[in-house]
Each structure stands twice: as C-alpha cells, then as structure tokens.
Design a protein around this motif. Structure first.
Motif, PDB file in Angstrom:
ATOM      1  N   LEU A 142       0.827  -1.199   0.000  1.00 40.33           N
ATOM      2  CA  LEU A 142       0.000   0.000   0.000  1.00 40.33           C
ATOM      3  C   LEU A 142       0.863   1.251   0.000  1.00 40.33           C
ATOM      4  O   LEU A 142       0.556   2.233  -0.683  1.00 40.33           O
ATOM      5  CB  LEU A 142      -0.923  -0.010   1.224  1.00 40.33           C
ATOM      6  CG  LEU A 142      -1.818   1.216   1.407  1.00 40.33           C
ATOM      7  CD1 LEU A 142      -2.849   1.302   0.292  1.00 40.33           C
ATOM      8  CD2 LEU A 142      -2.513   1.183   2.762  1.00 40.33           C
ATOM      9  N   PHE A 149      -2.770   5.141  -3.754  1.00 39.92           N
ATOM     10  CA  PHE A 149      -2.691   5.584  -2.355  1.00 39.92           C
ATOM     11  C   PHE A 149      -1.964   6.923  -2.262  1.00 39.92           C
ATOM     12  O   PHE A 149      -2.411   7.847  -1.573  1.00 39.92           O
ATOM     13  CB  PHE A 149      -1.983   4.517  -1.530  1.00 39.92           C
ATOM     14  CG  PHE A 149      -1.623   4.940  -0.139  1.00 39.92           C
ATOM     15  CD1 PHE A 149      -2.597   5.066   0.839  1.00 39.92           C
ATOM     16  CD2 PHE A 149      -0.308   5.233   0.209  1.00 39.92           C
ATOM     17  CE1 PHE A 149      -2.273   5.457   2.132  1.00 39.92           C
ATOM     18  CE2 PHE A 149       0.029   5.626   1.488  1.00 39.92           C
ATOM     19  CZ  PHE A 149      -0.961   5.734   2.450  1.00 39.92           C
ATOM     20  N   TYR A 194      -6.429   5.389   6.366  1.00 41.52           N
ATOM     21  CA  TYR A 194      -6.820   5.145   4.977  1.00 41.52           C
ATOM     22  C   TYR A 194      -7.968   4.163   4.945  1.00 41.52           C
ATOM     23  O   TYR A 194      -8.019   3.221   5.750  1.00 41.52           O
ATOM     24  CB  TYR A 194      -5.622   4.571   4.214  1.00 41.52           C
ATOM     25  CG  TYR A 194      -5.970   3.961   2.862  1.00 41.52           C
ATOM     26  CD1 TYR A 194      -6.104   4.765   1.736  1.00 41.52           C
ATOM     27  CD2 TYR A 194      -6.137   2.590   2.730  1.00 41.52           C
ATOM     28  CE1 TYR A 194      -6.414   4.211   0.505  1.00 41.52           C
ATOM     29  CE2 TYR A 194      -6.443   2.027   1.499  1.00 41.52           C
ATOM     30  CZ  TYR A 194      -6.578   2.831   0.385  1.00 41.52           C
ATOM     31  OH  TYR A 194      -6.886   2.273  -0.820  1.00 41.52           O
TER      32      TYR A 194
END
Length: 867
Positions: free
Chosen positions: A763, A769, A786
């Motif tokens: 990630l 992201f 997140y």
C-alpha cells in the motif's frame, strides 16, 4: 617484520586458547563473584558450569525440588526469563511448577494502578460503537425489488445461480439478479428510486440497494442513466475500475476490455478512479485508461433510442454550464476588515464567504437559458421537484440580504461580560455595503427582531433574551445574535474601534490563515475554553493535576482551514501548544517513514498506522497521570505479580514506536485483519508473551480457558500460534520479521504480509494511495488513516449469494477511498486531506445519524417500482 608480528599474534592466541584454568582458579573466581552479588557460594562447586540450554534443562529437576544453591537458581531464573524455548520446556514438565518471578532479587521497581488504564478502553468502545453504526448503515439491506423492466427491443436474460432465463417487460429485478442483453438488443429499466436506465446490447448489469443509496453495477457494456432527484442518498454506477456518484443527472457509462469511459449529458457527476475523485460537468468525459481516447459525446450515445432527445438537451446544458463557469466564484480572501474589530476576548472565530452574488448570477443565467431552450424547458418541467417560484423566492431572499453585506461573514464566540460563570455568547458579524438592511430584514424575515443603536440601549435582556433571534443594524455593520446582552457587548466593542485582537497571538494565527487565502476558517482558543470550563465546573485538585500531567492543559489554539484552488479542495488542521508537547499530547511522534505500511497490500480496506514516541516514556507518562489523579498503585502491582511481568520493563521496553492495524483481505467468515508492531527485542518479547499465556491461564480459575503458545518452523522462520486449548481454537498467529511483530488470524495472512513486504508491492508504494495524500511539503507523516472498502469486499461475491452478497455489493460500491494524514511537531499537531470535508459525505453522514428514515425522493411515475 610484518610476518614476525603475525606469528607472534597467532602464538599468543593459541596460548590463550590452551590456558585452561584449574579447579582452584574456578572456585576462587566463583567466590569473588558470589561475594559481589551477596549470595552464598558454599555449595556452588558441587554443580557443573551452565554453558548451554542443555545444561539449564538438566537442572530443572533440582530447581523444582529447591535443592539448587541460590547462585545456580538465580542463573536459571535469569535464563528462563530470556529464553522462550527453555521456558516452554520447563512449563511442560511433569510438575508444571510456577516460577517465582516476584522473588526479591527480581522485584519490579514500578507499580501502576489498573484504574489509570480504564480510559484506554475508550477507543475499544468507540470501535464497537462505530462497528454498530457501520453495520446499520452499510449492511442492512432494505426489502423490496430494485428495478422493473419497462421495455425490451430484442431479447434479454436474467442471470442467477439457478441458470439463465428470458426476461420480459414488466418483470422485476431483485437483489442479486443480473440482466444481460443479447446482440442487437436494448432494454430500459426503471429503478426503484425513479431513475431510468437505457441498456445497450451485450451488456451485463445488476441493481442493489443499501440504506438510502442504490448501486447499478455494470460488469460490461454501456448504459445511459437518467438519475432521479433525491433529498438524501445517492445513485452509484459501478464498473470494474471506477465508480460514479450522482443524483439528478444524465450520463453514460461504457465499460469495456481496456477500461471505462464516463460522459456527462446533464448536471454534475463524481467519478472515482485510482483514488482520484474527478468532478465532471455536462459535455465532459473521462476514461480510466490512457489507452482509451476521448470520443465526442454524441457518438458515445449514438446507440440510444433517445438520441434526438439527448442531443438538443446536451447542447443546451453544455451552453448553460459554460455560462455558469464564467461566473466569478467567491475569491479567496487575503485580509479581513472584521478581524481587528471583534472583541479582544474572542474565543471562537469562523469566517465564511458571502455567496449571495454568485447564487443570484447563476439564477439569472439559468432563467435566461430556460427561456431560449424548449429542450431545457421540457427537462425542467418534467421534474416534479422543479418549482421555479420556490427557487426564485429562496434565491431572492438570500440575494436581497447579501447585497447589503461585505465579502465575508464572521461568527464569533466571546465571554459575555457580567454573565454567571463566564457564560460564552455568540454573534454573527458582517460589514454593511449600504444602508436600508433594517427595513429589508423586517420585510423578508419578520421573525427577527431588528434594533438600531438607540432602541438597543433601552432593550431589557432579562425579559427579551428568552426567545428569538435579534439583529443590530449599525451604520457600518450588522450583528445577529440570540442574546440582547451579546448585542450590547458587540455594540460597545464596535464603537471602541480596534480591540487589539488582531495584534494578539490568537489574532495573528488567524491573520496567517488569511495570508494563505481564506475560504472557510475556523479558529478556537482552546486554552481559554478549557480554563473557563474548569472554572465553571469547579474541578477538584486531582482532576486539575491529571489534566496538567496529561499535557492537554498546554493546548493553545485550533486552526482549521478549507479552501479550493482550481476546484481542488485543501483541508488543514493545526492544533497548537504553548510549548513543547508534554504527556499524552506528546505521544504522537514526529514525521518519519511508517515502515509498517510495507506489510499491507494495495487492496486493503482499512489501514491505520501511527508513530509514537518511546513506549517506555508513554508508560511513565501513564503512571504520572495515574498518581496525579489520586489513584494508588496497588492494583497494577498485584496484577503484575500474578502475571509475573512488568508492563513497563517486559512489554513497553521491548516495543518500538511503529504501530498498524489493517483489514487486508476477505471479511467473512473471519475478517482478514493484521496488526504490525515494531519490536526492539523479539526474543525477550516472546518470552514475556510465553509467561503471560501460562500465568494468565492459571489466574482464571477452573472455568477459565487455557491458553498456550505453540511454535513451528517453516522456511527457516518461526511461527507462533496462540491456541485456546479448552476449545481447541486458534486465537491468532504471529511471527517476527525485519524488526516487526506481525499478527494475523492465520498463517496464510502472515505469509501474505511477509510476501508483500518482500516484493515491495505494498500500500505504501501504491500510486493510487499516494494520489490521496495531501499536497504539502511533508515527505513523511506521523499517522495515516486510509480506507477503501471496495477491493477487499468484491472477491466475497463469488462465495456468497442472497442478502449477504447484496450487502457486500453495496458496501463495495459506496466506499470512497480517502486518506487523512497527521504529523507531530515540537509544539503542534497538524492534519491534512485533499478530500472534501476530510472524506465525509454529508448525505451519507445524515443517513448514519437518522438510519430510521426511509429514502425520500421525487414523486415516482405510475409504472415505477416502489419499495
């Protein structure tokens, strides 16, 4: 010469190796060590030296029997504390004896009170409450059918687990039903919210509902959607690689092999792709793949049977949109005339722009375009909620009042003079551009009591402050408040000109927000607010000491800013402290690489990671807070004695400051969670966990579940399983890698985390992201929250059917990826986000607050399907 030196060195090393001390030398050395340690060495010579784990394990029998001398017993205790393998071997012995870790030589220097940790349960209860709210909002599926087939040109089929079947006009689609159109065929659906969907040939789609929202999932093919107007909730159109959020618009979606393309015929839509939220207007289009070129909108919808209807409307709406875009939006404000004139004791300051002129120009343009376009008139009149008279009345009232005001409106909260217990008062202040507002207010808002300075002087606060809204219209300003006393205080201040507020520290912080360009600014003097609240609440000494030791009393200001540049939102929050952050306020560490994110895949649904200062220092802070609150330390001391550990020295001392929790994978039947914790000494931490498992099981009595930690080797790595031996279930598994302890429900997810870390496909390295992170000067952050619910839930649809699959479809479709970042500095904590209102959808939030309300919308056509 060099050769001779090397020979002499080699000779000396061999001499050291061959010099074996005799028994007398060993005894003398042992006596010297024993004398320094203050222990009896009389019988030490009767036992062999302890050189390995085998030597330790050979002495277990004597240790259990208590026949070992104190010197040897001390060495055994120290070794068992640090060696998990020997401890497991010892604990598995026939007597299953318990070690007396609380013996005086090993006594702990610190003790805490468990009551001091009760506040730490608050996050747990918050998570449980949030889980309940999310369950009600995202998982409860309303009853009823989702769509009705209005017409079919050609043939279409219903696809279900039981097989395919022809579908005809008038048939209903329920949750989980999929519609497929044949080659050369078209269909028209009417959704239960009143939206109309035109379906092109060779298209596959399904319709679902959750709460107040509906989702049209287009697996492949093309659709044109006329979304119904809604008072709450959204209609979402989801393809394999994007999601469109709409209400009351017309647009097309084409999902193909290379990607998806969205074109807007009317209104505004939000297209979410790769973590980026794109706002589109009439005549615009966007593709999810650079290989998919743009195509004129008229050609994109050329297959539609309503092409003759859409093209004129598209042209008119495009023209209207361009005209509206030409209206100058409220400009960012870089100075404020009101900042220097609010009271010096202002505790709350909120600045918003004057939107009246923008709304008025937009309404004028719309009416002008409406007169010129029969297509636009037909569209406007087709909507039952399109009431021109009501729209005009509302816009005119706002415009009429706003025309008297300056370019900003300020809300202030101050300490009311002479009020009991320093009760705060609130007022709304704006500059006046012209006279006559008093008469205007009396005409458009008769419920407001209007004063001028003369009539305000004779007003009686005690009799008139009980109900109502009051306005003071001065020569240069207007003030609104629900308190006449507040009006009088503001009037006195405005008459005295500059208050000195702008030159003070708090005022300078707000002035800095203007210098960056002010959209919406919220500023609060938290220090004064806390002090006032303490005075009003008559806090006792213990409470005041606890507040002081927590470091919260050092907070000064909260400055929150929202602005938009070129349509891109910027949100920033700054929590400032009087000096260096202390106590709990200092627990958030400074920005640095958050390496725990390297164990999380890009498909994670939720990931919360943060960096803390040294956990030992946090433990010390908690102890100080406990003592400051007047609590004794006996509770934790007793618990530590029973658990045979020191929370500070055995747990906190072996942890680093990088923590992460994530939902990373399937959520059913077992949530694929993972926790990652930085460790400083894996072997000592493992030994502590072994003792906790053994002693914790013994503390519960005869009805307690027995917990055991079992280890196994695989690919040169040790994996540990925490097993409930009473029920036979595995609670969780964990392993250590690269300075981290990784925990998960099973080994498969541990292996996934390790592979993610090793491959770099994490990630933290995901482009989608990174696109969500704030645009600022920071390279690293102290904390990141997140969420992206879609990817992790979609795979569940292949394993479930019925209402579970339907709920999962909705949850996956409704999730908007968002990221909120925070960073700690010496004297402040800041947070930022590029999403609107930090990722919160106001309509979705309203649905959470009032889940009992049913979806409301416009009046449905007679042939629509109502839930």
């Amino acid at each position: 010469m060099r050769h001779d030196s090397e020979s002499l060195l080699e000779t000396a090393i061999q001499a050291v190796h061959s010099d074996v001390p005799d028994a007398m030398q060993i005894s003398a050395s042992a006596n010297r060590v024993a004398e320094r340690l203050g222990i009896d060495s009389t019988h030490s010579s009767a036992f062999s030296a302890i050189e390995s784990c085998d030597d330790v394990q050979h002495m277990f029998g004597s240790y259990r029997a208590g026949t070992l001398p104190e010197a040897s017993a001390m060495l055994i205790r120290v070794h068992l504390r640090d060696c998990g393998e020997c401890y497991r071997s010892y604990a598995a012995g026939p007597e299953k004896a318990r070690l007396d870790w609380s013996a005086p030589p090993m006594a702990r220097a610190r003790s805490w009170n468990l009551r001091a940790f009760r506040w730490a349960l608050a996050p747990t209860f918050a998570v449980l409450a949030l889980t309940f709210v999310l369950y009600r909002a995202f998982w409860q599926v309303p009853p009823g059918v989702r769509a009705e087939v209005e017409s079919i040109d050609g043939s279409a089929s219903r696809i279900s687990d039981g097989g395919d079947a022809p579908i005809a006009p008038g048939d209903k689609l329920n949750e989980g039903d999929r519609l497929r159109t044949s080659a050369g065929s078209h269909a028209v659906l009417r959704l239960s919210d009143g939206s109309a969907v035109e379906v092109n040939e060779r298209s596959v789609l399904s319709v679902g509902a959750r709460g107040r929202n509906m989702t049209l999932a287009v697996d492949n093919g093309a659709v044109i959607v006329q979304a119904a107007k809604r008072t709450s909730g959204h209609l979402y159109v989801k393809t394999p690689d994007c999601r469109v959020a709409v209400t009351g618009t017309v647009f097309s979606v084409n999902a193909g092999i290379k990607g998806s393309r969205v074109a807007v015929l009317e209104g505004t839509v939000h297209v979410m792709h790769a973590g980026i939220d794109t706002v589109m207007h009439a005549g615009e289009q966007v593709s999810t793949n650079d290989n998919v070129r743009a195509e004129p909108v008229d050609r994109e919808i050329a297959w539609s049977r309503n092409l003759d209807k859409y093209l004129p409307l598209l042209a008119q709406l495009s023209t209207l949109q361009h005209r509206l875009d030409s209206i100058p939006a409220p400009q960012l404000r870089y100075t404020s005339d009101l900042l220097g004139r609010v009271p010096a004791n202002t505790l709350l300051y909120v600045s918003i722009p004057n939107l009246g002129n923008f709304l008025a120009q937009a309404n004028d343009i719309f009416h002008d375009q409406l007169k010129q376009s029969p297509a636009l008139q037909q569209w406007w009149e087709s909507g039952s909620q399109h009431n021109t008279a009501q729209l005009d009345t509302l816009v005119n009232q706002v415009r009429q009042v706003s025309e008297y005001l300056g370019d900003e409106v300020v809300v202030v909260g101050v300490q009311q003079q002479g009020s009991p217990r320093s009760t705060p008062g609130f007022a709304v202040v704006a500059d006046l551009q012209r006279s006559g507002l008093g008469d205007e207010l009396k005409a458009v808002a008769p419920s407001i009591t209007v004063f001028d300075e003369a009539s305000l002087a004779t007003a009686q606060p005690l009799t008139q402050d009980r109900h109502g809204l009051f306005a003071l219209v001065r020569q240069q300003e207007v003030v609104f408040s629900s308190s006449i006393a507040m009006l009088k205080q503001m009037n006195a201040q405005l008459n005295s000109n500059a208050s000195g507020f702008a030159s003070g520290d708090f005022g300078q912080q707000i002035a800095a927000s203007y210098s960056r360009g002010a959209g919406v600014v919220l500023a609060a003097d938290l220090h004064q607010m806390l002090q006032t609240a303490s005075e009003r609440g008559h806090a006792n000494v213990h409470s005041q000491n606890a507040l002081q030791n927590s470091g919260i009393d050092g907070v000064r200001y909260l400055i929150a800013e929202h602005r938009e540049r070129d349509g891109v939102p910027e949100n920033h929050v700054n929590l400032q402290f009087a000096g260096t952050r202390q106590g709990a306020a200092s627990w958030l560490a400074g920005p640095a690489p958050i390496r725990s994110l390297e164990f999380v895949t890009p498909n994670a649904a939720i990931a919360v990671a943060f960096l803390s200062k040294n956990p030992v220092d946090i433990a010390d802070d908690m102890m100080k807070m406990a003592h400051a609150s007047g609590a004794s330390g006996s509770g934790l001391s007793d618990a530590e004695a029973k658990l045979q550990i020191s929370v500070r020295d055995d747990l906190a001392a072996n942890l680093g400051g990088d923590f992460l929790f994530a939902l990373d994978g399937a959520v059913l039947p077992t949530p694929a969670w993972k926790a990652v914790v930085e460790v400083r000494n894996a072997s000592q931490l493992e030994s502590t966990l072994e003792r906790l498992a053994a002693t914790g099981s013994q503390m519960g009595g005869s009805h307690a579940h027995k917990i055991a930690i079992q280890s196994s080797e695989s690919d040169d790595r040790t994996f540990y399983a925490i097993n409930d031996t009473t029920s036979g279930a595995t609670v969780m598994q964990y392993t250590f890698a690269d300075g981290y302890m990784i925990m998960a429900p099973d080994r498969a997810h541990l292996m996934q985390a390790l592979q993610t870390h090793a491959s770099g496909n994490s990630l933290a390295r995901s482009a989608a992201f990174k696109a969500l992170l704030p645009k600022d000067e920071n390279v690293n952050y102290s904390a990141i929250a997140y969420q992206n619910l879609g990817p992790v839930l979609t795979p569940l649809l292949t394993h479930f059917s019925g209402e579970r699959a339907q709920a999962l479809t909705q949850l996956a479709a409704d999730g908007r990826p968002t990221a909120i970042c925070a960073w700690g500095k010496d004297n402040r904590i800041e947070a930022g986000s590029n999403t609107r209102l930090f990722g919160f959808d106001l309509l979705a939030l309203e649905a959470l607050v009032h889940p009992e309300n049913k979806p409301a919308g416009n009046k449905q056509p007679a042939n629509s399907v109502l839930e």
